[in-house]
Design a protein around this motif. Structure first.
Motif, PDB file in Angstrom:
ATOM      1  N   MET A   1      91.641   7.145  52.357  1.00  0.00           N
ATOM      2  CA  MET A   1      91.380   8.563  52.786  1.00  0.00           C
ATOM      3  C   MET A   1      92.395   9.102  54.117  1.00  0.00           C
ATOM      4  O   MET A   1      92.737   9.938  54.164  1.00  0.00           O
ATOM      5  CB  MET A   1      89.952   9.024  53.065  1.00  0.00           C
ATOM      6  CG  MET A   1      89.124   9.212  51.810  1.00  0.00           C
ATOM      7  SD  MET A   1      89.859  10.487  50.758  1.00  0.00           S
ATOM      8  CE  MET A   1      90.724   9.558  49.563  1.00  0.00           C
ATOM      9  N   ALA A   2      92.140   8.011  55.124  1.00  0.00           N
ATOM     10  CA  ALA A   2      93.085   8.196  56.329  1.00  0.00           C
ATOM     11  C   ALA A   2      94.507   8.208  55.702  1.00  0.00           C
ATOM     12  O   ALA A   2      95.137   9.273  56.264  1.00  0.00           O
ATOM     13  CB  ALA A   2      92.953   6.871  57.175  1.00  0.00           C
ATOM     14  N   VAL A   3      94.829   7.539  54.888  1.00  0.00           N
ATOM     15  CA  VAL A   3      96.328   7.692  54.301  1.00  0.00           C
ATOM     16  C   VAL A   3      96.582   9.030  53.591  1.00  0.00           C
ATOM     17  O   VAL A   3      97.575   9.803  54.057  1.00  0.00           O
ATOM     18  CB  VAL A   3      96.779   6.574  53.401  1.00  0.00           C
ATOM     19  CG1 VAL A   3      98.159   6.828  52.772  1.00  0.00           C
ATOM     20  CG2 VAL A   3      96.705   5.126  54.032  1.00  0.00           C
ATOM     21  N   ASP A   4      95.550   9.348  52.580  1.00  0.00           N
ATOM     22  CA  ASP A   4      95.729  10.665  52.084  1.00  0.00           C
ATOM     23  C   ASP A   4      95.565  11.894  52.994  1.00  0.00           C
ATOM     24  O   ASP A   4      96.391  12.738  52.923  1.00  0.00           O
ATOM     25  CB  ASP A   4      94.838  10.661  50.721  1.00  0.00           C
ATOM     26  CG  ASP A   4      95.301   9.839  49.661  1.00  0.00           C
ATOM     27  OD1 ASP A   4      96.522   9.244  49.717  1.00  0.00           O
ATOM     28  OD2 ASP A   4      94.890  10.098  48.553  1.00  0.00           O
TER      29      ASP A   4
ATOM     30  N   GLY B   1      97.110  15.697  53.303  1.00  0.00           N
ATOM     31  CA  GLY B   1      96.552  16.723  54.182  1.00  0.00           C
ATOM     32  C   GLY B   1      96.847  17.340  55.451  1.00  0.00           C
ATOM     33  O   GLY B   1      96.658  18.428  55.936  1.00  0.00           O
ATOM     34  N   GLY B   2      98.059  16.818  55.970  1.00  0.00           N
ATOM     35  CA  GLY B   2      98.709  17.113  57.206  1.00  0.00           C
ATOM     36  C   GLY B   2      97.739  16.892  58.235  1.00  0.00           C
ATOM     37  O   GLY B   2      97.884  17.697  59.199  1.00  0.00           O
ATOM     38  N   ILE B   3      96.697  16.102  58.172  1.00  0.00           N
ATOM     39  CA  ILE B   3      95.732  16.139  59.121  1.00  0.00           C
ATOM     40  C   ILE B   3      95.809  14.642  59.907  1.00  0.00           C
ATOM     41  O   ILE B   3      95.803  13.583  59.191  1.00  0.00           O
ATOM     42  CB  ILE B   3      94.240  16.150  58.819  1.00  0.00           C
ATOM     43  CG1 ILE B   3      93.918  17.604  58.101  1.00  0.00           C
ATOM     44  CG2 ILE B   3      93.086  15.865  59.735  1.00  0.00           C
ATOM     45  CD1 ILE B   3      94.355  18.736  58.935  1.00  0.00           C
ATOM     46  N   ARG B   4      95.801  14.605  61.471  1.00  0.00           N
ATOM     47  CA  ARG B   4      95.774  13.086  61.726  1.00  0.00           C
ATOM     48  C   ARG B   4      94.319  12.475  61.405  1.00  0.00           C
ATOM     49  O   ARG B   4      93.575  12.813  62.074  1.00  0.00           O
ATOM     50  CB  ARG B   4      95.843  13.687  63.309  1.00  0.00           C
ATOM     51  CG  ARG B   4      96.277  12.277  64.361  1.00  0.00           C
ATOM     52  CD  ARG B   4      96.375  12.799  65.815  1.00  0.00           C
ATOM     53  NE  ARG B   4      97.508  13.859  65.981  1.00  0.00           N
ATOM     54  CZ  ARG B   4      97.059  15.018  66.152  1.00  0.00           C
ATOM     55  NH1 ARG B   4      95.871  15.519  66.246  1.00  0.00           N
ATOM     56  NH2 ARG B   4      98.096  16.141  66.226  1.00  0.00           N
TER      57      ARG B   4
END
Length: 213
Positions: free
Chosen positions: A95-98, A103-106
Motif C-alpha cells: 500500500m505504501a508503494v501504491d 495515489g500521489g500521496i506521500r
C-alpha cells in the motif's frame, strides 16, 4: 457483470515516455466506477465500520474519511504510515508503494528490517512500531494500522503513540469482534471472519479501493 473494454493499437503511456519494458499492441480497459463493490460484494456487505466514538457508518463513508485524511496529511507536509506484522506487513509495503505511485500521496511502510531488529533488540518487539512513530511521525501524519487479530502488543502500543502525537488513525482488523485495535482508530474497519486469508484479502481490497475513489 460485464467489464467493457476498447482495443486501441497504441502503446501504453509509459512506452510513449520512452520506457522499454513492454512490447506488442495494447488493449486499454476503461475504468469502471464502483468496480470493487461489484467484484467483492461480501466485503462491502459484511465489513463493519465504526468511528472513534463508536458510531457505525457505511463502508463508503469510512473509505471517504480515510482518503480525505490521507490527502490532508500530504497537503500539510505529512505522510501516511502503514504498519503491520507478517502478512499485514506485506500489505503495508504494497500500500505504501501504491499510494505513493498511484495515489500521489506521500506514504511509507514501517518495516525496514535493520530498524525493526534494532528497536526490537533494544526496546522489545512490543515497542518496534511505537518507537518508530515516536521518532518519525508528527501530528500532520495519518497512521494505518493493519492486523488480522487486532490484539498484538506492538500494534496496540503503536496506536497509543499515534493518538498521543495527534495523528489520524485508521485501523483494519478481523477475528474477534472485541479486539482492542478495533476501538483505537478514528475510523475502524472490522472483517467478521476467522479465516486469516479472508481477513487479509479484505484489508488489501479495502485499501486498494480507496485509491480508486
Amino acid at each position: 457483470m460485464t467489464i467493457s473494454s476498447r482495443s486501441i493499437n497504441e502503446p501504453p503511456a509509459n512506452l510513449k515516455r520512452g520506457a522499454k519494458h513492454y512490447t506488442g499492441k495494447a488493449s486499454v480497459l476503461e475504468r469502471q466506477p464502483h468496480i470493487y463493490e461489484q467484484v467483492y460484494p461480501w466485503i462491502w456487505q459484511s465489513t463493519q465500520v465504526t468511528t472513534g466514538d463508536g458510531e457505525s457508518i457505511r463502508v463508503p463513508s469510512g473509505l471517504k474519511r480515510m482518503r480525505e485524511q490521507f490527502e490532508r496529511a500530504h497537503k500539510t507536509g505529512g505522510s501516511v504510515w502503514f504498519i503491520g506484522n507478517g502478512g499485514s506487513a506485506a500489505i503495508a509495503s504494497h500500500m505504501a508503494v501504491d499510494w505513493t505511485k498511484n495515489g500521489g500521496i506521500r506514504s511509507r511502510a514501517m518495516n525496514d528490517a535493520p530498524t525493526l531488529t534494532c528497536l526490537a533488540n533494544d526496546f522489545g518487539y512490543d515497542q518496534v512500531f511505537a518507537k518508530g512513530l515516536e521518532q518519525h511521525a508528527t501530528k500532520r501524519d495519518a497512521v494505518v494500522i493493519i492486523s488480522t487479530s487486532g490484539r498484538l502488543l506492538n500494534i496496540v502500543a503503536a496506536s497509543g503513540v499515534a493518538r498521543t502525537l495527534g495523528c489520524f488513525i485508521a485501523t483494519l482488523s478481523g477475528m474477534n469482534p472485541n479486539n482492542v485495535l478495533r476501538q483505537r482508530g478514528d475510523v475502524n474497519f472490522y472483517i467478521p471472519c476467522v479465516d486469516y486469508g479472508i481477513v487479509e484479502t479484505a484489508h488489501l481490497i479495502l485499501l486498494h479501493s480507496v485509491i480508486e475513489r
